[in-house]
Design a protein around this motif. Structure first.
Motif, PDB file in Angstrom:
ATOM      1  N   LYS A 191      -4.692   1.933  -0.899  1.00  0.00           N
ATOM      2  CA  LYS A 191      -3.861   1.567   0.254  1.00  0.00           C
ATOM      3  C   LYS A 191      -2.382   1.907   0.066  1.00  0.00           C
ATOM      4  CE  LYS A 191      -7.177  -0.383   2.596  1.00  0.00           C
ATOM      5  NZ  LYS A 191      -7.622   0.136   3.875  1.00  0.00           N
ATOM      6  N   ASP A 220       4.002   3.828   4.193  1.00  0.00           N
ATOM      7  CA  ASP A 220       4.302   4.107   5.601  1.00  0.00           C
ATOM      8  C   ASP A 220       4.736   2.837   6.336  1.00  0.00           C
ATOM      9  OD1 ASP A 220       3.675   6.791   5.234  1.00  0.00           O
ATOM     10  OD2 ASP A 220       1.646   6.605   6.063  1.00  0.00           O
ATOM     11  N   ARG A 253      -0.556   4.738   0.216  1.00  0.00           N
ATOM     12  CA  ARG A 253       0.071   5.574   1.247  1.00  0.00           C
ATOM     13  C   ARG A 253       0.323   4.775   2.523  1.00  0.00           C
ATOM     14  NH1 ARG A 253      -1.903  11.268   1.461  1.00  0.00           N
ATOM     15  NH2 ARG A 253      -0.315  11.346  -0.125  1.00  0.00           N
ATOM     16  N   ALA A 254      -0.650   4.012   2.954  1.00  0.00           N
ATOM     17  CA  ALA A 254      -0.482   3.187   4.155  1.00  0.00           C
ATOM     18  C   ALA A 254       0.599   2.126   3.930  1.00  0.00           C
ATOM     19  CB  ALA A 254      -1.804   2.517   4.529  1.00  0.00           C
ATOM     20  N   LEU A 313      -2.455  -4.985   3.317  1.00  0.00           N
ATOM     21  CA  LEU A 313      -2.378  -3.888   2.351  1.00  0.00           C
ATOM     22  C   LEU A 313      -2.049  -4.339   0.929  1.00  0.00           C
ATOM     23  CD1 LEU A 313      -0.371  -1.434   4.614  1.00  0.00           C
ATOM     24  CD2 LEU A 313      -2.832  -1.438   4.194  1.00  0.00           C
TER      25      LEU A 313
END
Length: 152
Positions: free
Chosen positions: A75, A81, A77-78, A123
């Motif tokens: 998780k 972001d 990368r998410a 996340l």
């Protein structure tokens, strides 16, 4: 980096609005010589910018906190972001240890902090520490000569 450049950097850290002539007096050089040194430090990326220091509490944002985030596997990368999209995130550090990220956040109320933490929970696991005060705030260590010298 010589002692003069370190003195210039320290002076600019304390007051980024000092004129070249004021800086020149501090380091016993001419204003044009100081201007040239500062230009080189900017070109080398040592000086990355000049900015105002804001008292968030007086600006109506009285709550600051550190949030340790242990991001769930796959998780990251998410998570990155999401953090980039959150206006309340003032700083984000990628660190070693179980908490891969530490965020410094600033919010106007505890309910806003709660909403922010709710967005992170999908996340990552979080641990939140309220910042009570900041007794030390600087970009560079105080005694540059000792910090940058080689060990015998």
């Amino acid at each position: 980096m010589d002692k003069i450049n370190w003195k210039l950097l320290k002076a600019l850290e304390e007051n980024g609005r000092l004129s070249y002539s004021e800086l020149a007096k501090l380091v016993h050089l001419s204003a044009p010589a100081v201007a040239e040194r500062i230009k080189k430090l900017e070109e080398q990326g040592v000086i990355t910018g000049y900015q105002a220091k804001i008292n968030l509490e007086k600006a109506g944002i009285p709550i600051t906190a550190l949030v340790e985030c242990e991001v769930y596997r796959t998780k990251e990368r998410a998570f990155k972001d999401l953090v980039l999209s959150l206006d309340e995130v003032v700083d984000c550090y990628n660190v070693t240890g179980p908490s891969a990220f530490i965020l410094r956040v600033a919010v106007s109320s505890m309910s806003r902090l709660d909403v922010l933490l709710e967005r992170l929970i999908d996340l990552s696991d979080t641990k939140t520490m309220m910042i009570l005060s900041q007794p030390v705030e600087r970009e560079m260590p105080l005694n540059i000569e000792e910090t940058t010298s080689s060990f015998p």
